[in-house]
Design a protein around this motif. Structure first.
Motif, mmCIF file in Angstrom:
data_model
loop_
_atom_site.group_PDB
_atom_site.id
_atom_site.type_symbol
_atom_site.label_atom_id
_atom_site.label_comp_id
_atom_site.label_asym_id
_atom_site.label_seq_id
_atom_site.Cartn_x
_atom_site.Cartn_y
_atom_site.Cartn_z
ATOM 1 N N PHE A 41 0.832 -1.204 0.000
ATOM 2 C CA PHE A 41 0.000 0.000 0.000
ATOM 3 C C PHE A 41 0.872 1.261 0.000
ATOM 4 C CE2 PHE A 41 -2.679 3.262 1.994
ATOM 5 C CZ PHE A 41 -3.847 3.141 1.250
ATOM 6 N N ILE A 42 1.935 1.249 0.781
ATOM 7 C CA ILE A 42 2.863 2.385 0.840
ATOM 8 C C ILE A 42 3.529 2.600 -0.523
ATOM 9 C CG2 ILE A 42 5.162 3.039 1.693
ATOM 10 C CD1 ILE A 42 3.331 3.908 3.687
ATOM 11 N N ILE A 43 4.018 1.524 -1.127
ATOM 12 C CA ILE A 43 4.677 1.615 -2.447
ATOM 13 C C ILE A 43 3.703 2.148 -3.493
ATOM 14 C CG2 ILE A 43 5.739 0.275 -4.314
ATOM 15 C CD1 ILE A 43 6.791 -1.638 -2.061
ATOM 16 N N ALA A 44 2.462 1.631 -3.466
ATOM 17 C CA ALA A 44 1.431 2.082 -4.411
ATOM 18 C C ALA A 44 1.124 3.572 -4.222
ATOM 19 C CB ALA A 44 0.158 1.258 -4.227
ATOM 20 N N SER A 45 1.098 4.022 -2.973
ATOM 21 C CA SER A 45 0.814 5.439 -2.694
ATOM 22 C C SER A 45 1.934 6.347 -3.197
ATOM 23 C CB SER A 45 0.595 5.650 -1.191
ATOM 24 O OG SER A 45 1.784 5.437 -0.471
ATOM 25 N N LEU A 46 3.188 5.871 -3.104
ATOM 26 C CA LEU A 46 4.328 6.639 -3.598
ATOM 27 C C LEU A 46 4.283 6.759 -5.128
ATOM 28 C CD1 LEU A 46 7.154 5.189 -1.316
ATOM 29 C CD2 LEU A 46 6.324 7.543 -1.300
ATOM 30 N N LEU A 47 3.947 5.652 -5.791
ATOM 31 C CA LEU A 47 3.809 5.675 -7.259
ATOM 32 C C LEU A 47 2.675 6.600 -7.683
ATOM 33 C CD1 LEU A 47 4.268 1.856 -8.031
ATOM 34 C CD2 LEU A 47 5.872 3.687 -8.598
ATOM 35 N N LEU A 48 1.576 6.528 -6.949
ATOM 36 C CA LEU A 48 0.409 7.362 -7.246
ATOM 37 C C LEU A 48 0.724 8.842 -7.042
ATOM 38 C CD1 LEU A 48 -2.629 7.251 -8.024
ATOM 39 C CD2 LEU A 48 -3.137 7.190 -5.582
ATOM 40 N N SER A 49 1.427 9.150 -5.965
ATOM 41 C CA SER A 49 1.773 10.556 -5.693
ATOM 42 C C SER A 49 2.712 11.104 -6.752
ATOM 43 C CB SER A 49 2.406 10.686 -4.303
ATOM 44 O OG SER A 49 3.662 10.056 -4.258
ATOM 45 N N PHE A 50 3.590 10.241 -7.293
ATOM 46 C CA PHE A 50 4.494 10.659 -8.376
ATOM 47 C C PHE A 50 3.716 10.952 -9.658
ATOM 48 C CE2 PHE A 50 7.348 9.629 -11.945
ATOM 49 C CZ PHE A 50 8.348 10.565 -11.700
ATOM 50 N N ILE A 51 2.640 10.175 -9.878
ATOM 51 C CA ILE A 51 1.832 10.342 -11.098
ATOM 52 C C ILE A 51 0.938 11.578 -11.013
ATOM 53 C CG2 ILE A 51 -0.018 9.318 -12.516
ATOM 54 C CD1 ILE A 51 1.175 6.537 -11.621
ATOM 55 N N VAL A 52 0.201 11.706 -9.908
ATOM 56 C CA VAL A 52 -0.763 12.813 -9.789
ATOM 57 C C VAL A 52 -0.121 14.122 -9.342
ATOM 58 C CG1 VAL A 52 -2.647 11.218 -9.276
ATOM 59 C CG2 VAL A 52 -1.428 12.303 -7.391
ATOM 60 N N GLY A 53 1.008 14.013 -8.668
ATOM 61 C CA GLY A 53 1.683 15.220 -8.201
ATOM 62 C C GLY A 53 2.985 15.437 -8.933
ATOM 63 N N THR A 54 4.030 15.693 -8.182
ATOM 64 C CA THR A 54 5.369 15.873 -8.741
ATOM 65 C C THR A 54 6.350 15.107 -7.862
ATOM 66 O OG1 THR A 54 5.740 17.835 -7.376
ATOM 67 C CG2 THR A 54 4.802 18.201 -9.572
ATOM 68 N N VAL A 55 7.626 15.203 -8.185
ATOM 69 C CA VAL A 55 8.659 14.564 -7.364
ATOM 70 C C VAL A 55 8.624 15.153 -5.953
ATOM 71 C CG1 VAL A 55 11.153 14.169 -7.110
ATOM 72 C CG2 VAL A 55 10.114 14.180 -9.386
ATOM 73 N N MET A 56 8.266 16.434 -5.849
ATOM 74 C CA MET A 56 8.227 17.119 -4.556
ATOM 75 C C MET A 56 7.120 16.589 -3.643
ATOM 76 S SD MET A 56 10.789 18.994 -4.953
ATOM 77 C CE MET A 56 10.733 19.929 -3.440
ATOM 78 N N SER A 57 6.139 15.871 -4.224
ATOM 79 C CA SER A 57 5.053 15.324 -3.400
ATOM 80 C C SER A 57 5.445 14.011 -2.711
ATOM 81 C CB SER A 57 3.795 15.103 -4.251
ATOM 82 O OG SER A 57 4.022 14.082 -5.213
ATOM 83 N N LEU A 58 6.550 13.408 -3.166
ATOM 84 C CA LEU A 58 6.995 12.142 -2.581
ATOM 85 C C LEU A 58 7.374 12.267 -1.098
ATOM 86 C CD1 LEU A 58 9.116 10.638 -5.532
ATOM 87 C CD2 LEU A 58 6.857 9.907 -4.767
ATOM 88 N N PRO A 59 8.144 13.302 -0.699
ATOM 89 C CA PRO A 59 8.440 13.451 0.734
ATOM 90 C C PRO A 59 7.185 13.604 1.586
ATOM 91 C CG PRO A 59 9.857 14.884 -0.571
ATOM 92 C CD PRO A 59 8.827 14.333 -1.499
ATOM 93 N N LEU A 60 6.195 14.325 1.050
ATOM 94 C CA LEU A 60 4.931 14.527 1.763
ATOM 95 C C LEU A 60 4.225 13.192 1.975
ATOM 96 C CD1 LEU A 60 3.353 17.103 2.748
ATOM 97 C CD2 LEU A 60 2.000 16.898 0.671
ATOM 98 N N THR A 61 4.187 12.390 0.924
ATOM 99 C CA THR A 61 3.556 11.060 0.992
ATOM 100 C C THR A 61 4.298 10.153 1.961
ATOM 101 O OG1 THR A 61 2.847 11.277 -1.310
ATOM 102 C CG2 THR A 61 2.829 9.062 -0.378
ATOM 103 N N LEU A 62 5.627 10.196 1.895
ATOM 104 C CA LEU A 62 6.442 9.338 2.761
ATOM 105 C C LEU A 62 6.258 9.709 4.227
ATOM 106 C CD1 LEU A 62 8.424 7.001 2.258
ATOM 107 C CD2 LEU A 62 10.284 8.649 2.432
ATOM 108 N N ALA A 63 6.256 11.017 4.524
ATOM 109 C CA ALA A 63 6.132 11.476 5.916
ATOM 110 C C ALA A 63 4.784 11.096 6.516
ATOM 111 C CB ALA A 63 6.338 12.986 5.982
ATOM 112 N N TYR A 64 3.696 11.464 5.817
ATOM 113 C CA TYR A 64 2.362 11.181 6.340
ATOM 114 C C TYR A 64 1.996 9.708 6.193
ATOM 115 C CZ TYR A 64 1.393 16.107 7.093
ATOM 116 O OH TYR A 64 1.431 17.390 7.566
ATOM 117 N N GLY A 65 2.507 9.069 5.125
ATOM 118 C CA GLY A 65 2.199 7.661 4.889
ATOM 119 C C GLY A 65 2.802 6.748 5.935
ATOM 120 N N THR A 66 4.116 6.895 6.177
ATOM 121 C CA THR A 66 4.777 6.040 7.172
ATOM 122 C C THR A 66 4.244 6.305 8.580
ATOM 123 O OG1 THR A 66 6.583 7.659 7.268
ATOM 124 C CG2 THR A 66 6.923 5.724 5.887
#
Length: 315
Positions: free
Chosen positions: A57-82
């Protein structure tokens, strides 16, 4: 059937997360509020599923955030996701709210440090230092203007105080990281728990504020830090100076927190309105001398266990 339900639930939660992420990134003012809900889908999924499914689920959310957002959205996803999945997994293991808050704070803090270090190493951007430099420049410009209209000597003193304050902020970056992580996770849980409860996830009730009492060992750490700072007296800018001053501020904050909980406990025991306790808390923030008194009260409460004394009197 179980796998189909798990996939369907995961897909719905990922879609919800994607909408929340888009709002956070592209809607400036609303995003400041919405970002606190980003952990909700992760908590819900982690509270009901096993470790392997959570990792997927975490990996899928990171891929999704890269698609719908930008590279800059990955840290946001990682912080709140983990942070969300760790809290959700601990809820599944029926841990109490204190453990959830402390563990969540630690996970969010680690993410915050990684993001900060990565921004310096990879992008050569130190946002905090740059912000301090901008503030310093604006203060210097204002000081130059004031010199033309008033006493230059007084202006120099004020300028020195501001610069010392900015230097202290730079020194206290670790403390700011710890406290900001604590408050963000606290607000995150305050918002998220009522939502996940509606979806059938059982979460223990928060302890009443007056019932909170910190471990007595913190008092020994506080006293040890004060003794070390008195005898070592490290030079400003050194590692030991930063370590001691940050430890002192964090522990002072905890002593003040203990003091507030004791005030609420004492007033409740005496049957005095909670409004009085809240008023005292607000006034202490406005008038710093009262904040020191609250801190001293917290130290005394931890050291001499004042609450037990009141309990005996009540009996």
């Amino acid at each position: 059937m179980k796998n189909v339900r798990k996939l369907t639930e995961g897909a719905i939660l990922l879609a919800t997360f994607a909408v929340l992420l888009l709002l956070t990134i592209y809607v400036p003012f609303l995003g400041m509020i919405v970002n606190l809900f980003l952990a909700v889908p992760f908590m819900l999924f982690a509270a009901k599923n096993d470790g392997k499914s959570i990792v997927v689920f975490i990996i899928a959310s990171l891929l999704l955030s890269f698609i719908v957002g930008t590279v800059m959205s990955l840290p946001l996803t990682l912080a709140y996701g983990t942070t969300g999945v760790v809290i959700g997994y601990l809820i599944q293991k029926q841990k109490n709210t204190g453990v959830l808050l402390l563990t969540g704070t630690l996970v969010f803090l680690v993410n915050l440090i990684i993001i900060y270090v990565a921004s310096i190493v990879l992008f050569k951007v130190d946002m905090i230092t740059e912000m301090i430099d901008i503030m310093r420049e604006s203060i210097n410009v204002s000081a130059d203007l004031l010199k033309n209209f008033g006493n230059a000597q007084d202006t120099e003193k004020v300028l020195e105080q501001f610069n010392n304050g900015l230097n202290l902020i730079k020194t206290l970056i670790p403390t700011l990281f710890v406290l900001s992580s604590f408050f963000i996770v606290f607000i995150m849980q305050l918002i998220s728990f009522p939502i996940i409860k509606r979806f059938g996830v059982k979460v223990e009730k928060w302890k009443s504020f007056k019932e909170i009492s910190l471990p007595k060992s913190l008092l020994y750490y506080f006293l040890l830090t004060l003794i070390v700072s008195m005898f070592m007296n490290p030079e400003e800018g050194t590692f030991w100076y930063m370590a001691i001053i940050n430890m002192t501020y964090v522990l002072q904050f905890l002593m003040v927190l203990q003091g507030y909980t004791f005030i609420f406990y004492f007033f409740d025991q005496k049957g005095i309105s909670k409004a009085i306790s809240i008023t005292i808390a607000i006034v202490s923030f406005i008038i710093p001398i009262f904040l020191y008194i609250v801190g001293i009260l917290g130290i005394i409460d931890l050291g001499f266990d004042l609450r037990k004394g009141f309990n005996k009197k009540e009996r």
